[in-house]
Design a protein around this motif. Structure first.
Motif, PDB file in Angstrom:
ATOM      1  N   PHE A 162       0.925  -1.199  -0.032  1.00 32.99           N
ATOM      2  CA  PHE A 162       0.048   0.153   0.018  1.00 32.99           C
ATOM      3  C   PHE A 162       0.743   1.417  -0.007  1.00 32.99           C
ATOM      4  O   PHE A 162       0.748   2.293  -0.799  1.00 32.99           O
ATOM      5  N   VAL A 163       1.801   1.279   1.029  1.00 33.96           N
ATOM      6  CA  VAL A 163       2.967   2.507   0.922  1.00 33.96           C
ATOM      7  C   VAL A 163       3.570   2.451  -0.498  1.00 33.96           C
ATOM      8  O   VAL A 163       3.691   3.708  -0.876  1.00 33.96           O
ATOM      9  N   GLN A 191       2.436   1.571  -3.327  1.00 36.43           N
ATOM     10  CA  GLN A 191       1.577   1.967  -4.705  1.00 36.43           C
ATOM     11  C   GLN A 191       1.203   3.576  -4.299  1.00 36.43           C
ATOM     12  O   GLN A 191       1.148   4.373  -5.279  1.00 36.43           O
ATOM     13  N   LEU A 192       0.995   3.938  -2.989  1.00 38.90           N
ATOM     14  CA  LEU A 192       0.803   5.209  -2.754  1.00 38.90           C
ATOM     15  C   LEU A 192       1.773   5.954  -3.054  1.00 38.90           C
ATOM     16  O   LEU A 192       1.679   7.211  -3.774  1.00 38.90           O
ATOM     17  N   SER A 194       4.011   5.321  -5.618  1.00 36.33           N
ATOM     18  CA  SER A 194       3.861   5.509  -7.199  1.00 36.33           C
ATOM     19  C   SER A 194       2.741   6.632  -7.636  1.00 36.33           C
ATOM     20  O   SER A 194       3.151   7.082  -8.527  1.00 36.33           O
ATOM     21  N   VAL A 195       1.716   6.387  -7.134  1.00 36.80           N
ATOM     22  CA  VAL A 195       0.636   7.222  -7.285  1.00 36.80           C
ATOM     23  C   VAL A 195       1.005   8.719  -7.271  1.00 36.80           C
ATOM     24  O   VAL A 195       0.924   9.759  -7.780  1.00 36.80           O
ATOM     25  N   THR A 196       1.709   9.081  -6.024  1.00 35.54           N
ATOM     26  CA  THR A 196       2.187  10.533  -5.775  1.00 35.54           C
ATOM     27  C   THR A 196       3.348  10.904  -6.671  1.00 35.54           C
ATOM     28  O   THR A 196       3.117  12.100  -7.404  1.00 35.54           O
ATOM     29  N   LEU A 225      -0.034   3.254 -11.215  1.00 35.99           N
ATOM     30  CA  LEU A 225       0.129   2.159 -10.035  1.00 35.99           C
ATOM     31  C   LEU A 225       1.218   1.248 -10.795  1.00 35.99           C
ATOM     32  O   LEU A 225       1.409   1.153 -11.848  1.00 35.99           O
ATOM     33  N   ARG A 272      -2.498  -4.471  -7.463  1.00 38.88           N
ATOM     34  CA  ARG A 272      -3.481  -3.190  -7.671  1.00 38.88           C
ATOM     35  C   ARG A 272      -4.792  -3.281  -6.897  1.00 38.88           C
ATOM     36  O   ARG A 272      -5.042  -2.398  -6.135  1.00 38.88           O
ATOM     37  N   PHE A 284      -4.531  -2.505  -3.310  1.00 42.01           N
ATOM     38  CA  PHE A 284      -4.417  -1.009  -2.879  1.00 42.01           C
ATOM     39  C   PHE A 284      -5.682  -0.519  -2.998  1.00 42.01           C
ATOM     40  O   PHE A 284      -6.070   0.286  -2.053  1.00 42.01           O
ATOM     41  N   SER A 304      -7.048   1.251   0.430  1.00 43.70           N
ATOM     42  CA  SER A 304      -7.274   2.737   0.395  1.00 43.70           C
ATOM     43  C   SER A 304      -8.697   3.031   0.486  1.00 43.70           C
ATOM     44  O   SER A 304      -8.793   4.156   1.420  1.00 43.70           O
ATOM     45  N   LEU A 354      -3.480  16.656  -0.113  1.00 41.94           N
ATOM     46  CA  LEU A 354      -2.838  15.487   0.618  1.00 41.94           C
ATOM     47  C   LEU A 354      -2.298  16.141   2.081  1.00 41.94           C
ATOM     48  O   LEU A 354      -2.306  15.604   3.099  1.00 41.94           O
TER      49      LEU A 354
END
Length: 346
Positions: A58-59, A61-62, A64-66, A71, A78, A81, A85, A185
């Protein structure tokens, strides 16, 4: 330098981190539920063996999105995540608002709110809070769809080169996406604080958070950095990362001698029922201590963002920090008796 607080020289007030037992209990409950969701995802997926692996994914993927609005990995990386989320957003909208309400009353009026009343308050504001990430995601999706349309036109054979003239608009749309994402954020903590303090709607809370973010960006950055250093680098880094809490406890239990059998029992290397029982008891209380420390940090984080909202509201709008909305629907306060339109203590 003059002590005047006018012109370009604005003093920065330091947030207060009040300790609240109800807020810490709520934070611990939220962390346990989050761990339970990660454990269920691990059971439902053949890719993961433990909840910690799902949490780390989760961390990742988060992050990566940022970084790239995308993803990584296959679908089996996926869907966990998305599930985690969704659980994080629900926990934030319920337990997060309850924690902020506890700490808002401590910060503004030095009053205490119990777990039951905090959850009752959060129940009335759950929809308001949950609508915030949905609005943010909707805004980003609309802008991303516009960019996707421009990109599709640019990829048309032969004539697609003409649509490269729209590339500046794509950068503008991307800039808007980044502004919305990062303001949400970093300002999302103030949104929960605004809901807990003023009890207003989603757009009003987000609007105030955006106003304070852009009116005092340096203040917000200083507050967020200090919060990160104190909570993540210091408390979590030393307490859990370096395991100082556990190491000092273990050393102080036998300061004058070293008992090899005792050490083996704690590490799970001993033989027999009593050795296994000793290891499990040690592990249980060690995990309990780690949960308590993480809960304190989480409660402090919500308290820090609520304090930011109160400080910036006073600095920008001139509203005294003691001004907080106290009106709560009567049905959410079971210990209050309503008679002839007036509340009286039971």
């Amino acid at each position: 330098m003059s002590e005047s607080n006018s012109g370009p020289f604005k003093r920065i007030s330091m947030p207060w981190f009040p300790f609240s037992v109800p807020a810490t209990v709520l934070a611990a409950a939220a962390l346990l539920i989050f761990h339970g969701v990660c454990a269920l995802v691990a059971l439902a997926s053949s890719e993961f063996e433990a909840a910690a692996e799902v949490r780390n994914l989760f961390v990742m993927q988060l992050a990566s999105v940022t970084r790239s609005l995308s993803l990584v990995g296959p679908w089996s990386w996926r869907w966990p995540f998305f599930v985690v989320s969704a659980s994080v957003l629900v926990l934030w909208a319920y337990f997060g608002i309850a924690i902020c309400r506890c700490l808002a009353l401590r910060l503004a009026r030095d009053e205490y709110l119990g777990v039951r009343d905090a959850l009752s308050f959060a129940r009335t504001k759950f929809g308001t809070a949950l609508l915030f990430p949905l609005i943010v995601a909707g805004c980003i999706l609309v802008l991303a769809a516009a960019n996707a349309l421009i990109g599709s036109l640019m990829q048309i054979p032969v004539v697609g080169i003409v649509f490269h003239l729209f590339l500046p608009f794509a950068y503008v749309l991307t800039g808007l996406m980044l502004i919305i994402f990062f303001s949400a954020l970093f300002g999302g903590g103030m949104v929960s604080g605004a809901i807990a303090v003023e009890c207003r709607g989603t757009l009003d809370a987000w609007g105030k958070a955006l106003n304070y973010t852009f009116a005092r960006p340096l203040h917000l950055i200083v507050y967020v950095v200090l919060l990160k250093v104190f909570l993540v680098d210091f408390l979590l880094g030393f307490g859990l990362g370096q395991r100082l809490l556990h190491a000092w406890t273990r050393t102080s239990l036998s300061p004058l001698w070293t008992n090899t059998d005792f050490e083996n029992d704690l590490d799970g290397r001993g033989d027999g029922f009593l050795s296994d029982a000793t290891h499990h008891v040690w592990s249980f209380f060690g995990d309990l201590a780690a949960l308590g420390l993480a809960a304190v940090v989480l409660a402090f984080a919500f308290g820090g963002f609520t304090a930011m909202f109160l400080i910036l509201r006073k600095d920008v709008d001139g509203i005294d920090v003691t001004e907080i909305e106290l009106t709560v629907p009567a049905e959410t306060l079971p210990r209050m008796v309503v008679e002839d339109g007036e509340g009286a203590g039971a």
